[in-house]
Design a protein around this motif. Structure first.
Motif, PDB file in Angstrom:
ATOM      1  N   HIS A  57     -36.105  25.549 -67.252  1.00  0.00           N
ATOM      2  CA  HIS A  57     -35.171  26.335 -66.445  1.00  0.00           C
ATOM      3  C   HIS A  57     -33.811  25.633 -66.353  1.00  0.00           C
ATOM      4  O   HIS A  57     -32.762  26.277 -66.492  1.00  0.00           O
ATOM      5  N   LEU A  62     -30.268  27.174 -65.223  1.00  0.00           N
ATOM      6  CA  LEU A  62     -30.686  27.507 -63.859  1.00  0.00           C
ATOM      7  C   LEU A  62     -30.811  26.220 -63.049  1.00  0.00           C
ATOM      8  O   LEU A  62     -30.911  25.134 -63.598  1.00  0.00           O
ATOM      9  N   CYS A  64     -31.921  24.543 -58.788  1.00  0.00           N
ATOM     10  CA  CYS A  64     -32.859  24.636 -57.659  1.00  0.00           C
ATOM     11  C   CYS A  64     -32.697  25.942 -56.886  1.00  0.00           C
ATOM     12  O   CYS A  64     -33.682  26.617 -56.561  1.00  0.00           O
ATOM     13  N   ASP A  66     -31.671  28.790 -57.721  1.00  0.00           N
ATOM     14  CA  ASP A  66     -32.057  30.026 -58.403  1.00  0.00           C
ATOM     15  C   ASP A  66     -33.502  30.396 -58.095  1.00  0.00           C
ATOM     16  O   ASP A  66     -33.874  31.567 -58.178  1.00  0.00           O
ATOM     17  N   CYS A  67     -34.307  29.393 -57.763  1.00  0.00           N
ATOM     18  CA  CYS A  67     -35.695  29.660 -57.373  1.00  0.00           C
ATOM     19  C   CYS A  67     -35.875  29.612 -55.858  1.00  0.00           C
ATOM     20  O   CYS A  67     -36.533  30.478 -55.275  1.00  0.00           O
ATOM     21  N   HIS A  68     -35.298  28.595 -55.251  1.00  0.00           N
ATOM     22  CA  HIS A  68     -35.573  28.357 -53.829  1.00  0.00           C
ATOM     23  C   HIS A  68     -34.533  28.957 -52.887  1.00  0.00           C
ATOM     24  O   HIS A  68     -34.757  28.960 -51.675  1.00  0.00           O
ATOM     25  N   PHE A 100     -43.557  34.676 -56.251  1.00  0.00           N
ATOM     26  CA  PHE A 100     -42.368  33.834 -56.287  1.00  0.00           C
ATOM     27  C   PHE A 100     -41.854  33.700 -57.728  1.00  0.00           C
ATOM     28  O   PHE A 100     -40.672  33.902 -58.006  1.00  0.00           O
ATOM     29  N   CYS A 101     -42.749  33.374 -58.657  1.00  0.00           N
ATOM     30  CA  CYS A 101     -42.349  33.242 -60.064  1.00  0.00           C
ATOM     31  C   CYS A 101     -41.988  34.595 -60.671  1.00  0.00           C
ATOM     32  O   CYS A 101     -41.123  34.697 -61.544  1.00  0.00           O
ATOM     33  N   LYS A 103     -40.412  36.966 -59.410  1.00  0.00           N
ATOM     34  CA  LYS A 103     -39.067  37.451 -59.081  1.00  0.00           C
ATOM     35  C   LYS A 103     -38.187  37.482 -60.321  1.00  0.00           C
ATOM     36  O   LYS A 103     -37.344  38.356 -60.481  1.00  0.00           O
ATOM     37  N   CYS A 104     -38.405  36.510 -61.196  1.00  0.00           N
ATOM     38  CA  CYS A 104     -37.656  36.477 -62.449  1.00  0.00           C
ATOM     39  C   CYS A 104     -38.511  36.951 -63.620  1.00  0.00           C
ATOM     40  O   CYS A 104     -38.081  37.772 -64.421  1.00  0.00           O
ATOM     41  N   HIS A 105     -39.739  36.432 -63.702  1.00  0.00           N
ATOM     42  CA  HIS A 105     -40.558  36.657 -64.890  1.00  0.00           C
ATOM     43  C   HIS A 105     -41.115  38.062 -65.001  1.00  0.00           C
ATOM     44  O   HIS A 105     -41.661  38.417 -66.058  1.00  0.00           O
ATOM     45  N   HIS A 152     -42.363  21.302 -61.029  1.00  0.00           N
ATOM     46  CA  HIS A 152     -41.027  20.989 -61.533  1.00  0.00           C
ATOM     47  C   HIS A 152     -41.199  20.268 -62.870  1.00  0.00           C
ATOM     48  O   HIS A 152     -42.273  19.784 -63.191  1.00  0.00           O
TER      49      HIS A 152
END
Length: 424
Positions: A57, A62, A64, A66-68, A100-101, A103-105, A152
């Motif tokens: 990522h 991307l 931190c 962008d995920c959190h 959570f994952c 959201k993008c995938h 991570h």
């Protein structure tokens, strides 16, 4: 001129030095308040930053937030501002990881920025798995994305260091499935990882380096992991072993049988500890798999005994023919065309090993007869070659005797002439 020469030399040396240096990793995402702060921390809080350079990522730009979520532009010393929940900051629970994952995938529009052909159905597939169903019911102990891919420092699937690279999949799955304490509540065995490590599939993957050899996810699936049912075992094995699967399904259709309850691939070959097949599996000997179901007196028992005898007979005849032709060739007789013709018998040996999956005695014995005819022709060719060799040796011996007689006669004549002395 000397000056220019020195400049060119320095440029050349610089290029050599640059070529000798290993290529740099892609630059991580720009530094943010998250990175500035966590780079000063130790333990679990500092680990994400330490592993950022390896994270796929970060390599794609991307970071931190962008995920959190949170405020990446905050003062690194202002923890509250950096973790601003109004800007989406969150740390998901284990149960919430798949969403959570996703959201993008699971967002096709977002993922196209990175790979237009990339899959976006992983969450939907995960929900069909045993893991996903229990996760949806609130079970926080079942496998979620981070258990397989990491938290991570997530590496690309094709990275040899990734925990989901083919050579690491069994180890990754085994972290849970070889743990008796973790599996006990689900009533699952823990022998599968060790059994797989003893299999012919594992031998091909680990020792031969064959990345196409199956590991856990090839049979069970990746995100939609589930054991294949009896009705689909042949189809699953057949993704690689196509001829065997086709023969198996043909016999069910041809004879109107439903072999799901008694014969499927795993009955003879096992499921995880699959061993390299041997010819002794066919027949009624101590290594036979047929006798686990068929007993003396039934038709199938007699059939498998006849099939084994046909295979053994063909192998023995083929070996005899091959030995004759090899020895004749080493002795100097031209047998090249006969060796080529004998390959048909060898091909039929291989064919019989596959045809065992048809459970068709008549077809099997007919194929064995074809191979036996080719082997008989090879034996006849070998016999002819040795007769020719015998004739050559006999002719050579006769020739040597004649030559020796002529030489002896000449020597005697020479002595006679020399003994007579000069004439009057």
């Amino acid at each position: 001129m000397r000056c220019w020469g020195a400049v060119l030399t320095l440029i050349a040396l610089g290029r050599v030095a640059a070529a000798a240096e290993p290529p740099a990793k892609p630059s991580p995402a720009p530094r943010t308040a998250c990175i500035e702060c966590h780079s000063e921390l130790d333990g679990d809080e500092g680990e994400p930053v330490k592993r950022a350079a390896d994270d796929v990522h970060f390599q794609k730009g991307l970071s931190c937030h962008d995920c959190h979520g949170g405020n990446p532009a905050a003062d690194p010393d202002d923890v509250v501002a950096a973790h601003d929940e109004r800007r989406g900051w969150n740390r998901p629970s284990r149960v919430g990881i798949p969403l959570f994952c996703a959201k993008c995938h699971a967002d096709a529009g977002f993922m196209k920025r990175f790979n237009p052909q990339g899959r976006v159905d992983q969450l939907a597939e995960y929900r069909t798995s045993g893991h996903g169903k229990r996760n949806a019911a609130g079970d926080g102990k079942v496998a979620v994305c981070i258990d397989c891919h990491g938290v991570h420092g997530i590496r690309a699937v094709k990275d040899p260091a990734s925990p989901v690279y083919p050579t690491h999949v069994a180890e990754t799955c085994g972290r849970c499935h070889a743990d008796p304490k973790l599996m006990r509540p689900y009533g699952l065995q823990t022998t599968q990882p060790a059994a797989y490590k003893s299999s012919v599939h594992a031998h091909a993957l680990y020792e031969k380096g064959d990345l196409a050899a199956p590991t856990c996810n090839n049979c069970h699936g990746s995100h939609g992991a589930a054991p294949p049912g009896l009705q689909s075992v042949v189809q699953v094995c057949g993704t690689c072993h196509t001829r065997e699967a086709t023969l198996f399904l043909e016999v069910e259709k041809k004879k109107g049988l439903n072999l799901a309850s008694c014969i499927r691939c795993v009955v003879c070959h096992d499921n995880h500890a699959v061993q390299a097949p041997v010819d002794e599996m066919i027949g009624v000997g101590p290594k036979s798999t047929c006798t686990s179901c068929h007993k003396p007196g039934d038709t199938a028992y007699d059939s498998t005994r006849a099939m084994a005898a046909a295979l053994d007979g063909l192998k023995a005849r083929h070996s005899h023919a091959q030995d004759l032709l090899d020895r004749a060739g080493r002795a100097g007789v031209e047998v090249g065309s006969d060796v080529v013709a004998l390959q048909k018998a060898g091909d039929q040996v291989i064919e019989l090993r596959v045809l065992a999956h048809s459970f068709d005695r008549e077809r099997y014995l007919a194929s064995a007869s074809t191979g036996l005819a080719a082997a008989d022709a090879g034996v006849a060719a070998g016999d002819r070659a040795f007769r020719e060799l015998k004739q050559r040796r006999l002719g050579l011996a006769v020739s040597l005797v004649v030559i020796a007689a002529v030489v002896a006669g000449l020597l005697l004549k020479i002595r006679e002439i020399e003994g007579a002395g000069p004439g009057p």
